[in-house]
Write a protein that holds these residues in place. Sequence first.
Motif, PDB file in Angstrom:
ATOM      1  N   UNK A 112       0.366  -0.836   0.179  1.00  0.00           N
ATOM      2  CA  UNK A 112      -0.179  -0.151   0.105  1.00  0.00           C
ATOM      3  C   UNK A 112       0.573   1.187  -0.258  1.00  0.00           C
ATOM      4  N   UNK A 113       1.876   1.078   0.381  1.00  0.00           N
ATOM      5  CA  UNK A 113       2.839   2.013   1.503  1.00  0.00           C
ATOM      6  C   UNK A 113       4.016   2.855  -0.456  1.00  0.00           C
ATOM      7  N   UNK A 114       4.468   1.396  -0.510  1.00  0.00           N
ATOM      8  CA  UNK A 114       5.446   1.620  -1.514  1.00  0.00           C
ATOM      9  C   UNK A 114       5.198   0.854  -2.781  1.00  0.00           C
ATOM     10  N   UNK A 115       3.983   1.284  -3.701  1.00  0.00           N
ATOM     11  CA  UNK A 115       3.597   0.349  -4.525  1.00  0.00           C
ATOM     12  C   UNK A 115       4.780  -0.074  -6.210  1.00  0.00           C
ATOM     13  N   UNK A 116       5.474   0.798  -6.250  1.00  0.00           N
ATOM     14  CA  UNK A 116       6.738   0.492  -6.776  1.00  0.00           C
ATOM     15  C   UNK A 116       7.795   0.032  -6.268  1.00  0.00           C
ATOM     16  N   UNK A 117       8.057  -0.166  -5.152  1.00  0.00           N
ATOM     17  CA  UNK A 117       9.104  -1.382  -4.718  1.00  0.00           C
ATOM     18  C   UNK A 117       8.820  -2.435  -4.578  1.00  0.00           C
ATOM     19  N   UNK A 118       7.580  -2.507  -5.226  1.00  0.00           N
ATOM     20  CA  UNK A 118       6.630  -4.409  -4.970  1.00  0.00           C
ATOM     21  C   UNK A 118       7.104  -4.627  -6.474  1.00  0.00           C
ATOM     22  N   UNK A 119       6.789  -3.329  -7.700  1.00  0.00           N
ATOM     23  CA  UNK A 119       5.997  -3.967  -9.092  1.00  0.00           C
ATOM     24  C   UNK A 119       6.721  -2.286  -9.279  1.00  0.00           C
ATOM     25  N   UNK A 159       6.199  -1.789 -12.400  1.00  0.00           N
ATOM     26  CA  UNK A 159       6.017  -0.640 -13.185  1.00  0.00           C
ATOM     27  C   UNK A 159       4.482   0.150 -12.940  1.00  0.00           C
ATOM     28  N   UNK A 160       4.944   0.436 -11.357  1.00  0.00           N
ATOM     29  CA  UNK A 160       4.125   1.344 -10.503  1.00  0.00           C
ATOM     30  C   UNK A 160       4.504   2.344 -10.191  1.00  0.00           C
ATOM     31  N   UNK A 161       5.919   2.391 -10.860  1.00  0.00           N
ATOM     32  CA  UNK A 161       6.971   3.549 -10.805  1.00  0.00           C
ATOM     33  C   UNK A 161       7.401   5.002 -11.564  1.00  0.00           C
ATOM     34  N   UNK A 162       6.424   6.525 -10.651  1.00  0.00           N
ATOM     35  CA  UNK A 162       6.226   7.279 -11.617  1.00  0.00           C
ATOM     36  C   UNK A 162       8.104   8.042 -11.785  1.00  0.00           C
ATOM     37  N   UNK A 163       7.908   9.333 -12.619  1.00  0.00           N
ATOM     38  CA  UNK A 163       9.170   9.882 -12.205  1.00  0.00           C
ATOM     39  C   UNK A 163       9.771   9.584 -13.649  1.00  0.00           C
ATOM     40  N   UNK A 164      11.010   9.516 -12.596  1.00  0.00           N
ATOM     41  CA  UNK A 164      12.483   8.784 -13.202  1.00  0.00           C
ATOM     42  C   UNK A 164      12.323   7.221 -13.232  1.00  0.00           C
ATOM     43  N   UNK A 165      11.796   6.314 -12.608  1.00  0.00           N
ATOM     44  CA  UNK A 165      11.379   5.186 -12.379  1.00  0.00           C
ATOM     45  C   UNK A 165      12.562   4.322 -12.053  1.00  0.00           C
ATOM     46  N   UNK A 169      13.862   2.873  -8.612  1.00  0.00           N
ATOM     47  CA  UNK A 169      13.813   2.593  -7.674  1.00  0.00           C
ATOM     48  C   UNK A 169      14.778   1.246  -7.457  1.00  0.00           C
ATOM     49  N   UNK A 170      14.576   0.630  -5.483  1.00  0.00           N
ATOM     50  CA  UNK A 170      15.110  -0.610  -5.406  1.00  0.00           C
ATOM     51  C   UNK A 170      14.780  -1.594  -6.033  1.00  0.00           C
ATOM     52  N   UNK A 171      15.316  -2.516  -5.718  1.00  0.00           N
ATOM     53  CA  UNK A 171      14.832  -3.843  -5.988  1.00  0.00           C
ATOM     54  C   UNK A 171      14.706  -4.745  -5.200  1.00  0.00           C
ATOM     55  N   UNK A 172      14.188  -5.548  -4.861  1.00  0.00           N
ATOM     56  CA  UNK A 172      13.921  -5.903  -3.696  1.00  0.00           C
ATOM     57  C   UNK A 172      13.154  -7.506  -4.320  1.00  0.00           C
TER      58      UNK A 172
END
Length: 238
Positions: A140-147, A149-155, A157-160
């Motif tokens: 819920x808090x960091x959808x872009x850290x789970x997938x 594809x949910x990243x915005x901006x420059x994209x 993100x960390x890889x977990x």
Amino acid sequence: MATIVDVIFVGTGTSGAVPNISCLTHPDKKCKVCISAMTPEGRKNMKKNTSMIVRYKKNGDSPNARLRTVLIDCGKTFYDSALHIFPKYGIRELDAVVLTHGHADACYGMDGLRQWTLGGAVQKSIDIYLNDETMEVVQRTFPFLVDAKNATGGGDVATFNYKIISPDTPFTIEGLEFMPLPVHHGIYLSTGKPYWCFGFKMNDISYISDTNFIPEETMKRMLSSPNRVFVIDCLRSK
């Protein structure tokens, strides 16, 4: 099997950390602790979100092998703490991050871990160990850290790699076993049911960072083998 070499406290403060901005800006400057935390001689009173690093050698490692390194909790103030702690102790690579629960002081610093994985700067990815409930918070808090594809901006993100853990099943990270120690951390205000948080036992070290009640079964589990060190958050007598 593994031999723990040391533990390093990344933070030992409250969820809001110390100093508190309301104390620093109070016209009467009554809070001596917070005021002193801003001075060189009182810097020891500056406390970040509770977090700990465990460093150990896996059986079979060569004498010159780097210490295996696991971070327990990655709260709001993690990155600020890491800027001081990691260079001081020569820490670079993380073998894993283990989360005790899904509150801000335990997991809201996860985005800062991008500095480890962007472009493989330190490592390609980081394993994250957490329970189902905390995983829901992260989603819920960091959808872009789970997938991504949910990243915005420059994209960027960390890889977990997420590893789901359960309260009754020990798990092993690079030879070191982590035994979950489920404890209460307050209640759900809507239902009155306990909110669960994890502590962990690693060899003869037990670590419980955020609790107001330790169930009898958890106490039995912790005492089932000797404890050389027991770390627990602040206690208050009633």
